[in-house]
Write an enzyme that holds these catalytic residues in place. Sequence first.
Site, PDB file in Angstrom:
ATOM      1  CG  HIS A  64       0.226  -0.203   4.446  1.00 26.22           C
ATOM      2  ND1 HIS A  64       0.250  -1.174   3.416  1.00 26.22           N
ATOM      3  CD2 HIS A  64      -0.750  -0.434   5.331  1.00 26.22           C
ATOM      4  CE1 HIS A  64      -0.907  -1.972   3.695  1.00 26.22           C
ATOM      5  NE2 HIS A  64      -1.487  -1.322   4.796  1.00 26.22           N
ATOM      6  CG  ASP A  94       2.509  -2.195   1.180  1.00 28.16           C
ATOM      7  OD1 ASP A  94       3.054  -1.784   2.132  1.00 28.16           O
ATOM      8  OD2 ASP A  94       1.323  -2.722   1.210  1.00 28.16           O
ATOM      9  CB  SER A 174      -2.791  -4.534   5.722  1.00 30.58           C
ATOM     10  OG  SER A 174      -3.815  -3.788   4.800  1.00 30.58           O
ATOM     11  CB  THR A 190      -1.082  -5.051  -0.076  1.00 34.87           C
ATOM     12  OG1 THR A 190      -0.347  -3.863   0.106  1.00 34.87           O
ATOM     13  CG2 THR A 190      -1.403  -5.174  -1.377  1.00 34.87           C
ATOM     14  CB  ALA A 191      -4.573  -2.413  -1.194  1.00 36.67           C
ATOM     15  CG  LEU A 225      18.222   1.176 -16.454  1.00 33.35           C
ATOM     16  CD1 LEU A 225      17.055   0.577 -17.380  1.00 33.35           C
ATOM     17  CD2 LEU A 225      19.580   1.430 -17.008  1.00 33.35           C
ATOM     18  N   GLY A 229       8.477   4.150 -18.483  1.00 29.09           N
ATOM     19  CA  GLY A 229       8.068   3.456 -19.979  1.00 29.09           C
ATOM     20  C   GLY A 229       6.910   2.751 -19.717  1.00 29.09           C
TER      21      GLY A 229
END
Length: 318
Positions: A64, A94, A174, A190-191, A225, A229
């Site tokens: 980002h 990311d 970041s 990252t965050a 796929l 899930g």
Amino acid sequence: MTDRATTIPTERDALDAYSITVTSVAERVLPSVASLRVGRAGRGGGAGSAVVITPDGYLVTSAHVVAQGGKASASFLDGTEYDVEVVGADPLSDLAIARALAATLEAVPIGDADKLRVGQLVVAVGNPMGFSGSVTSGVVSGLGRSLATADGNGHRRFIEDVIQTDAALNPGNSGGALADWNARLIGVNTAVAGVGLGLAVPMNATTQAILSALMRNGRVRRAYLGIAGGTRALPPAFAQKLGRRAGVEVQEVVSGSPAAGGSLRSGDIIVSVGETGVAKAGDLQRLMVEAHIGSRLTLTILRGDRLVTLEVVPVELA
């Protein structure tokens, strides 16, 4: 008479073990962390941090941070500055790779986040709020967290096993380094999820494979796929038989997908892919690698009260 030299504490004596560790890590990691500026001022450019991972100028950062594209530059604590080209970015993890146009740089050794323990000391190095070369420390507050990401084309993914830390992170951190006590890169910040809550993408076998693909091809190819899930506990009898407590329950099958072609149904519980057991969505995601695109995969599923074997042929995630 007591020797005065032996009674005056040295600077090292005055530091406790925690401080000694943090200062040592900072001294070793700071020269390898760059302030990254992307795009031109006033034109939607971005800023963040990046970490040198090879002596010939490859840097890891957050996807980002470089999402705006355009010209980029990396400046280091010693005052040197280099033009940077973005080699490739992977929004679903990311992570991004950039390369500084420099002859040689000091790289940080990469560790293994899979060996981290809750409570372990970590040191964050980056450039928050434009303050270059900032160092904060804390502990691993949690492991196995999930971070939702998207690639801009409607594909959503959860980055699994994200590191949670209480080391202070702010905008600009970041892409910076999360290092362990031995100055090894074990995460890419990252965050900022809240006060005292920072998240970092772990450095492990999965993410190193992503970085290698970005360095090699500029992108990451993934197998697809076509299911949604989540983790589902196995009935006790099957848990004992299979040697694991959970599998991945199929909650939705995308029409026309490889999963649909392989006769997977909502309610099936995937317990293994080939010889590899899966217990959560992240386990399944990690297996959806380039090598499995177009290849037959054998899935063992729990359907009702019996184990069933199916074959699917994943396609490439567009």
